[in-house]
Motif scaffolding. Structure first.
Motif, PDB file in Angstrom:
ATOM      1  N   UNK A   1       0.908  -0.979   0.144  1.00 49.75           N
ATOM      2  CA  UNK A   1       0.182  -0.019  -0.059  1.00 49.75           C
ATOM      3  C   UNK A   1       0.616   1.433   0.089  1.00 49.75           C
ATOM      4  N   UNK A   2       1.928   1.336   0.237  1.00 51.89           N
ATOM      5  CA  UNK A   2       2.767   2.601   0.643  1.00 51.89           C
ATOM      6  C   UNK A   2       3.665   2.666  -0.498  1.00 51.89           C
ATOM      7  N   UNK A   3       3.373   2.002  -1.236  1.00 50.90           N
ATOM      8  CA  UNK A   3       3.809   2.041  -2.813  1.00 50.90           C
ATOM      9  C   UNK A   3       2.836   3.117  -3.538  1.00 50.90           C
ATOM     10  N   UNK A   4       1.466   2.764  -3.251  1.00 50.95           N
ATOM     11  CA  UNK A   4       0.243   3.547  -4.113  1.00 50.95           C
ATOM     12  C   UNK A   4       0.568   4.731  -3.149  1.00 50.95           C
TER      13      UNK A   4
ATOM     14  N   UNK B   1      -9.282  14.132  -1.256  1.00 48.43           N
ATOM     15  CA  UNK B   1      -9.990  13.172  -0.661  1.00 48.43           C
ATOM     16  C   UNK B   1      -9.711  12.069  -2.103  1.00 48.43           C
ATOM     17  N   UNK B   2      -9.137  12.232  -3.697  1.00 47.39           N
ATOM     18  CA  UNK B   2      -9.464  11.054  -4.122  1.00 47.39           C
ATOM     19  C   UNK B   2      -7.777  10.512  -3.979  1.00 47.39           C
ATOM     20  N   UNK B   3      -6.658  10.715  -2.821  1.00 45.10           N
ATOM     21  CA  UNK B   3      -6.404  10.009  -2.780  1.00 45.10           C
ATOM     22  C   UNK B   3      -6.701   8.250  -1.862  1.00 45.10           C
ATOM     23  N   UNK B   4      -6.843   8.629  -1.275  1.00 47.15           N
ATOM     24  CA  UNK B   4      -7.666   7.324   0.254  1.00 47.15           C
ATOM     25  C   UNK B   4      -8.054   6.664  -1.141  1.00 47.15           C
ATOM     26  N   UNK B   5      -9.070   6.993  -2.104  1.00 47.94           N
ATOM     27  CA  UNK B   5      -9.804   6.704  -3.175  1.00 47.94           C
ATOM     28  C   UNK B   5      -9.414   5.178  -3.810  1.00 47.94           C
ATOM     29  N   UNK B   6      -8.471   6.755  -4.129  1.00 47.84           N
ATOM     30  CA  UNK B   6      -7.614   5.373  -5.922  1.00 47.84           C
ATOM     31  C   UNK B   6      -7.013   4.410  -4.724  1.00 47.84           C
TER      32      UNK B   6
ATOM     33  N   UNK C   1      -8.560   2.263   3.688  1.00 52.86           N
ATOM     34  CA  UNK C   1      -8.739   3.687   4.009  1.00 52.86           C
ATOM     35  C   UNK C   1      -8.437   4.538   5.275  1.00 52.86           C
ATOM     36  N   UNK C   2      -8.189   4.005   6.063  1.00 52.04           N
ATOM     37  CA  UNK C   2      -7.562   4.459   6.992  1.00 52.04           C
ATOM     38  C   UNK C   2      -5.969   4.678   7.204  1.00 52.04           C
ATOM     39  N   UNK C   3      -5.363   3.780   6.572  1.00 51.11           N
ATOM     40  CA  UNK C   3      -4.183   4.043   6.457  1.00 51.11           C
ATOM     41  C   UNK C   3      -3.393   5.483   5.400  1.00 51.11           C
ATOM     42  N   UNK C   4      -4.652   4.937   4.064  1.00 52.44           N
ATOM     43  CA  UNK C   4      -4.623   5.891   3.269  1.00 52.44           C
ATOM     44  C   UNK C   4      -4.710   7.378   3.459  1.00 52.44           C
TER      45      UNK C   4
END
Lengths: 248, 240
Positions: A101-104, A116-121, A188-191
């Protein structure tokens, strides 16, 4: 009823263990005791800012689920229908699935920055491969003899998809949904923590900055509770569907 | 075996020099026959000789083969070896999968003694009942050609006879043409007007026996005599 008692007993065991460890650690900066955290939850849930953050996180979870399921099932269906497409795409999907996930997060922050978009993507990218593969496997494990039967009777492809493929995919799809719903909160929370501007993840990041450890635990507990409740409802829903379809 | 009547309008199915190989292994070798409207054939061959492959070619489930097939049947019913029912659908919904008309479905269920099981799931049915649903599904489409691929293989004698009698009855009513694949002489005699004796793999027709006038009654001496004649042919042909 018997199960409910065991469930409640399990919760009591968690609280007792938590209290003991907290007492042994002896530092509320590392592990506050459960009562402090419960009091913090009660206080925090009265704040509009927290409720708004919670709703923001929930809306992201809903969007992620809707997009992941609709795109994942559609792609998975067509990938599963064709052996060549499945064999060609499967390694790529597995590679995407293995990306941390960290790479994304890093990539998304470069492209879209904080918002807003980042965590969703990030959440969609993390959960989509599993949905695609589960659906594709469900399609591939469809009883080919039923497909042959439909061919002999010249049944319309749409009917075959609805009546044969759907029943075959259903167990795989529902188990994928259980995994996704169990994970979507965490992702989602991490993002949000890394690249969000609103949401519970952002509140956790702020609490960490201000060394409000009890708030970190309180927000986490809120998310865990909602996550478990949704997962529980989902499990019951899954069992009901599977029973209706005579699949259990 | 030569088929000469190529353009006969009375013909439901014609096979000319049909052969099929899987890789280097030849399964079906140069089979020709013609099935006319209302006729019933039995393809009688040893287990594993390629009868099912032949049936699958006729049904259009295998599209690559040598030779030629002319299938004039608009509607084909196929009674599979195993029931092939959709496990998550009730009996009535399994039939609705191939035919929407509920009245027709209920009629066929009544006539095949399945009415009370209309809302049962396949998992709740016995093997015999499942095969009856398999048969009901094949008949509900009002087939011009009914294909039966060893559908009684897993049934006990009582159920086998009962379903065979149902088929004979339905054939009188609906006058469809029929091909039954079997390794059982008695089944072949009960269901067919003509029997093609098949060889072992690669399967080909080695004998043709007209049994149209043999009474369809297993206790009839004429039936038993014919059964015995066919059995002795089998003893010679199948290297028993």
């Amino acid at each position: 009823m018997d199960n409910l008692w065991k469930y409640l007993l399990g919760i009591v065991v968690i609280f007792i263990t938590w209290t003991l460890i907290s007492y042994i650690v002896g530092s509320s900066l590392i592990l506050p005791d459960p009562l402090t955290v419960i009091r913090t939850i009660a206080t925090e849930l009265k704040r509009l800012e927290v409720i708004f953050a919670l709703l923001t996180t929930l809306s992201k979870v809903a969007v992620v689920l809707a997009i992941t399921v609709s795109i994942g099932v559609t792609i998975g269906f067509f990938v599963g229908l064709n052996d060549t497409i499945y064999d060609v795409l499967r390694p790529g999907i597995l590679v995407i699935q293995a990306i941390p996930i960290i790479t994304w997060l890093a990539l998304v922050m470069f492209i879209w920055g904080i918002g807003w978009l980042g965590p969703v993507i990030v959440s969609i990218l993390s959960l989509l491969p599993h949905t695609i593969l589960s659906t594709a496997i469900g399609i591939r494990t469809t009883d080919k003899r039923l497909i042959e039967m439909a061919k002999v009777y010249r049944v319309k492809p749409s009917r075959v998809a609805k009546d044969i493929y759907m029943g075959s995919v259903l167990p795989q799809f529902l188990s994928a949904m259980q995994v996704i719903i169990g994970n979507v909160w965490k992702v989602v929370v991490v993002a949000e923590y890394m690249c969000g501007d609103k949401g519970i993840g952002v509140l956790i990041a702020w609490a960490r900055q201000s060394v409000a450890v009890e708030k970190v635990y309180a927000y986490t507990a809120i998310i865990i509770t909602i996550g478990l409740l949704v997962e529980n409802v989902m499990n019951q829903f899954v069992m009901k569907i599977l029973k209706n379809w005579e699949l259990v | 075996m030569e088929v000469t009547n190529k353009n006969d309008k009375n013909s439901i199915l014609c096979l000319w020099n049909l052969s099929k190989s899987f890789g280097k292994m030849k399964i079906v070798n140069d089979i020709s026959f013609e099935l006319k409207k209302g006729e019933s054939f039995a393809l009688l061959g040893p287990s594993g000789c390629g009868k099912t492959t032949l049936m699958r070619i006729i049904a259009g489930l295998i599209e690559e083969y040598d030779g030629k097939i002319e299938n004039n049947a608009q509607k084909v019913g196929y009674v599979f070896q195993e029931p092939r029912l959709i496990p998550w659908k009730t009996v009535i919904d399994n039939l609705k999968f191939v035919e929407e008309n509920e009245e027709k479905i209920l009629n066929i269920l009544k006539s095949l003694k399945l009415y009370e099981f209309a809302n049962s799931m396949p998992s709740k049915l016995s093997g015999g009942m499942k095969q009856r649903v398999n048969l009901a599904r094949a008949l509900i489409v009002e087939p011009e050609l009914l294909l039966l691929d060893e559908p009684f293989a897993s049934l006990d004698v009582h159920l086998k006879i009962s379903i065979i009698l149902d088929i004979i009855e339905k054939r009188k009513d609906m006058s469809f043409s029929m091909i039954v694949v079997t390794h059982d002489v008695r089944e072949a005699l009960l269901l067919a007007d003509r029997i093609y004796l098949l060889s072992d793999k690669p399967t080909s027709i080695v004998d043709e026996i007209n049994v149209l006038n043999v009474p369809k009654d297993i206790s009839n001496p004429e039936f038993l005599e014919m059964e015995s004649q066919i059995l002795s042919k089998i003893m010679r042909r199948w290297s028993v």
